[in-house]
Motif scaffolding. Structure first.
Motif, PDB file in Angstrom:
ATOM      1  N   GLN B  54       0.824  -1.202   0.000  1.00  0.00           N
ATOM      2  CA  GLN B  54       0.000   0.000   0.000  1.00  0.00           C
ATOM      3  C   GLN B  54       0.868   1.266   0.000  1.00  0.00           C
ATOM      4  O   GLN B  54       0.654   2.172  -0.796  1.00  0.00           O
ATOM      5  CB  GLN B  54      -0.896  -0.016   1.240  1.00  0.00           C
ATOM      6  CG  GLN B  54      -1.782   1.194   1.398  1.00  0.00           C
ATOM      7  CD  GLN B  54      -2.586   1.109   2.691  1.00  0.00           C
ATOM      8  OE1 GLN B  54      -2.082   0.683   3.714  1.00  0.00           O
ATOM      9  NE2 GLN B  54      -3.848   1.498   2.622  1.00  0.00           N
ATOM     10  N   TRP B 312      -3.081  -4.659  -3.189  1.00  0.00           N
ATOM     11  CA  TRP B 312      -3.078  -3.486  -2.296  1.00  0.00           C
ATOM     12  C   TRP B 312      -2.374  -2.322  -2.959  1.00  0.00           C
ATOM     13  O   TRP B 312      -2.787  -1.174  -2.794  1.00  0.00           O
ATOM     14  CB  TRP B 312      -2.400  -3.847  -0.979  1.00  0.00           C
ATOM     15  CG  TRP B 312      -2.753  -5.222  -0.523  1.00  0.00           C
ATOM     16  CD1 TRP B 312      -1.904  -6.280  -0.375  1.00  0.00           C
ATOM     17  CD2 TRP B 312      -4.055  -5.724  -0.170  1.00  0.00           C
ATOM     18  NE1 TRP B 312      -2.594  -7.382   0.041  1.00  0.00           N
ATOM     19  CE2 TRP B 312      -3.899  -7.077   0.175  1.00  0.00           C
ATOM     20  CE3 TRP B 312      -5.316  -5.137  -0.132  1.00  0.00           C
ATOM     21  CZ2 TRP B 312      -4.972  -7.870   0.559  1.00  0.00           C
ATOM     22  CZ3 TRP B 312      -6.389  -5.920   0.253  1.00  0.00           C
ATOM     23  CH2 TRP B 312      -6.214  -7.270   0.593  1.00  0.00           C
ATOM     24  N   ALA B 316      -4.074   1.183  -3.749  1.00  0.00           N
ATOM     25  CA  ALA B 316      -3.460   2.357  -3.127  1.00  0.00           C
ATOM     26  C   ALA B 316      -3.109   3.393  -4.186  1.00  0.00           C
ATOM     27  O   ALA B 316      -3.342   4.589  -4.017  1.00  0.00           O
ATOM     28  CB  ALA B 316      -2.213   1.944  -2.344  1.00  0.00           C
TER      29      ALA B 316
END
Lengths: 329, 407
Positions: B54, B312, B316
């Motif tokens: 992320q 992720w 993100a």
């Protein structure tokens, strides 16, 4: 040890904390608020360990119960948080009475393990009763508008925590406190002198549980959420570590330990990639070099300095001697 | 030539500031303070790898935005804090980011429990927050507030998508999931949706190992003894990896069909040990979208971090780019202006299509993916082949359902 010597640092601390919002920014006030709550949690724990010699590994249960009392009353019945905070010590105290009834029958490691088991039991109920507690993602709670500003809630916490620590101070100096100390030093002799050891231990357990409940009840409005992790066994380890770090025999020991841990957690998780490494290093240093904790070591050093000109039985030595004697029935 | 002049001046100032030991950035940007983005995430603990993906995704987006001149002539600056999977630290750090660091916007945390905490702080301070990993339905339900936006398929959407995407031939279904809130919710939403799309199918057996269970033997034998057509798993991370390794020795994957929630990190960790033919459900796998922006992103990510991006990282990156587009559209860092801009945004992201937020819960209309594990020669780990993309509007709760949850 004179009461002035124990009360003076408390009053200095109170004055400092009261002035704090005028000196630092909002974020630091919030951190200080976190510290006050953590300090009360650790202080309530030390009533058991330091005063009565009972090592509980389940103290977080009462902390979490306090937090959930406020959150449940708020979200299920619409009760504002201030009555919730008044109800929290009652709920936590009643639960401490029920659990204490069983656990004070045991000693040492068995006491620690049974208190841990009960705490984990309550944790399991809270974290898996989804419809009632909201499960592992927590239960929301909102302070009213007048308590929402950081400073307002800070002063509210400061007032409640001061009252509770004042109460602990009185307990420590009361005959009840003296009886607990006698039981800690030598339970057999205390019983022989006519003290009902179990009743005294139960009373200490209930009082400590109720005060942990107060700390918890201040915690959930601060985070605007009650979390099951507040009841988890790792949370029970926190006051043990804080008390040992600060000094188990000194009244303000847990406060110093709490300050250290709150600051350390915050600074370390803000600025390093290896927080556990930093924590490990600090604990190692404390255990190896300051076995009596920070306050214990400072007091010892202070006493030795003062004792030099007149080497008549320093209080610390007398205390140590009493402990020596106490450990051999 | 102006831009050349600015660059040089900035460069010299930065060098001077660095030489003085001061923060180079503050020195160089004295005239134009950066727009600060706060990210509280779990860099320590079992979800640390997700958090790392992320942070990298957001960093990459910010690097690209800054290389293109920033927004309104201001650079973006990212401030990262570690919440260690502890909601109370999530609250403390997010408050600190807002009150001390004066961040302008928040981008989502990692674990749902921390997400709940961060959302509460965003609500109190009226800060726009874009969530890119947490997906408990409570965030869009009872805990919703107008400054909250999410581009993660919610737990409800995923569980329904699984039921939606399964072949109707599976009638007897067993379930295994970690004993925590998300998987209890998952089996409920999955069962409800199954009753709608495949009424003959039944959940015949449910197993609840605790999170972090080392020994799945009893669960594996229980699951197999009910002779299901299919096992639906809500295990993930180290639990899923341990389960798959142990289940292989029981021949579970030959004896029954296995459908599971799947993260790219798990595919990577299992490598060639991942059996073929497993039905995997993924949030936002880079290989789920062919060509276009996604290819460029994968290359840029690989160039910067020498790794293949995870789900992720994809979300993100999209979250940050989308927020940036909102700030640009609002032409201001005012919270209400950006909130309004995001409410009307049409963002063309990595996964194709146009991302918008609906009014009732600010849930982005993001897809999820269902496919079968298999080998792709270009990747060092198993991937999904034969991928089905399930659109949000097929499975997301209706506004009436959302409003009913808030009662």
């Amino acid at each position: 040890m004179g009461w002035r010597r124990e009360a003076a640092p408390l009053l200095v601390l109170l004055a400092t904390m009261a002035a704090l919002p005028f000196l630092v920014g909002e974020s630091d006030v919030y951190l200080a608020n976190d510290f006050l709550i953590t300090a009360l949690f650790a202080m309530s724990f030390n009533l058991l360990l330091g005063q009565a010699g009972m090592l509980s590994f389940g103290h977080a249960a009462f902390y979490g119960l306090g937090a959930y009392t406020v959150a449940l009353l708020y979200s299920k019945l619409g009760v504002p948080i201030v009555p919730g905070i008044l109800a929290a010590p009652l709920v936590a105290g009643v639960m401490a009475l029920a659990i204490g009834f069983f656990v004070v029958r045991l000693e040492g490691m068995y006491f620690a393990m049974l208190s841990l088991s009960f705490a984990q039991l309550i944790f399991s109920v809270v974290s898996s009763w989804y419809s009632f507690t909201g499960g592992d993602n927590g239960l929301p709670v909102s302070p009213p508008d007048w308590l929402l500003p950081t400073n307002a809630y800070y002063y509210f916490t400061l007032a409640v925590v001061s009252v509770c620590i004042g109460l602990l101070f009185l307990v420590r100096r009361s005959t009840f406190g003296a009886a607990l100390a006698a039981i800690r030093e030598n339970p057999q002799r205390a019983a022989y002198l006519g003290l009902n050891v179990r009743v005294y231990q139960l009373a200490a357990f209930v009082l400590a549980g109720a005060l942990a409940g107060v700390a918890g009840s201040l915690r959930s409005p601060l985070q605007q959420m009650a979390f099951p992790s507040l009841l988890y066994w790792t949370q029970s380890a926190d006051p043990v570590l804080m008390t040992l770090a600060g000094g188990v025999g000194a009244f303000i020991g847990p406060i110093v330990g709490a300050a250290l841990f709150v600051l350390l957690t915050f600074v370390v998780t803000s600025h390093t990639d290896y927080p556990l490494f930093a924590f490990g290093a600090v604990v190692l240093v404390l255990v190896l070099f300051l076995p009596k904790g920070i306050v214990g070591t400072v007091e010892g050093w202070w006493d030795r300095r003062r004792a030099k000109p007149a080497p008549a039985t320093p209080p610390q030595a007398a205390h140590a001697a009493a402990q020596q004697e106490g450990s051999r029935p | 030539m102006t831009s050349f002049g600015t660059l040089t001046r900035r460069g010299v100032t930065a060098l001077l500031a660095a030489a003085l030991g001061a923060g180079a950035f503050t020195g160089a940007q004295a005239q134009q303070p950066p727009i600060k983005i706060g990210l509280t995430t779990d860099l320590t603990g079992i979800a640390a790898a997700y958090a790392r993906g992320q942070v990298n995704g957001v960093e990459l987006a910010i690097a690209e935005i800054n290389a293109a001149g920033g927004i309104m002539g201001r650079k973006l600056e990212l401030l990262v804090r570690d919440s260690q999977l502890r909601p109370e630290l999530g609250t403390s750090h997010t408050r600190d980011l807002i009150t001390r660091e004066k961040v302008d916007f928040l981008i989502g945390p990692d674990a749902s429990s921390v997400g709940v905490a961060v959302s509460a702080v965003a609500k109190q301070y009226k800060k726009v927050v874009v969530m890119t990993i947490p997906n408990t339905p409570r965030l869009v339900g009872e805990l919703y507030h107008p400054h909250f936006f999410t581009i993660v398929p919610s737990g409800t959407m995923l569980a329904r998508a699984m039921a939606e995407g399964l072949d109707k031939k599976y009638k007897s279904i067993a379930f295994i999931g970690g004993d925590y809130e998300a998987s209890h919710q998952a089996v409920k939403y999955f069962g409800d949706w199954l009753a709608k799309v495949n009424p003959e199918a039944k959940i015949t057996n449910t197993q609840w190992p605790k999170l972090g269970e080392p020994d799945f033997t009893p669960y594996i034998t229980q699951l197999l003894s009910s002779k299901p057509d299919l096992i639906f798993s809500y295990l993930w991370g180290s639990d899923l990896i341990a389960f798959i390794k142990q289940a292989k020795s029981y021949g579970l994957f030959e004896r029954t069909k296995f459908a599971t929630l799947l993260f790219l990190d798990d595919l990577r960790a299992l490598g060639s040990e991942m059996p073929d033919g497993i039905l995997g459900q993924m949030y936002a796998p880079p290989f789920g979208t062919k060509g276009g922006k996604m290819d460029t992103f994968i290359q840029a990510f690989n160039a910067k971090y020498n790794a293949y991006p995870s789900d992720w990282a994809v979300m993100a990156y999209d979250g940050m780019m989308l927020l940036a587009q909102g700030i640009k559209a609002a032409n201001s860092v005012d919270q209400e202006a950006v909130r309004t801009a995001l409410e009307g945004i049409k963002y063309e992201g990595l996964q194709g299509g146009v991302t918008t937020f609906r009014e009732v819960d600010h849930q982005g209309n993001v897809p999820s993916f269902l496919g079968v594990t298999g080998k792709d020669d270009k990747l060092p780990f198993k991937t999904l082949v034969d991928i089905k993309r399930i659109e949000a509007d097929k499975v997301w709760p209706t506004p009436q359902e959302i409003l009913a949850e808030r009662k």
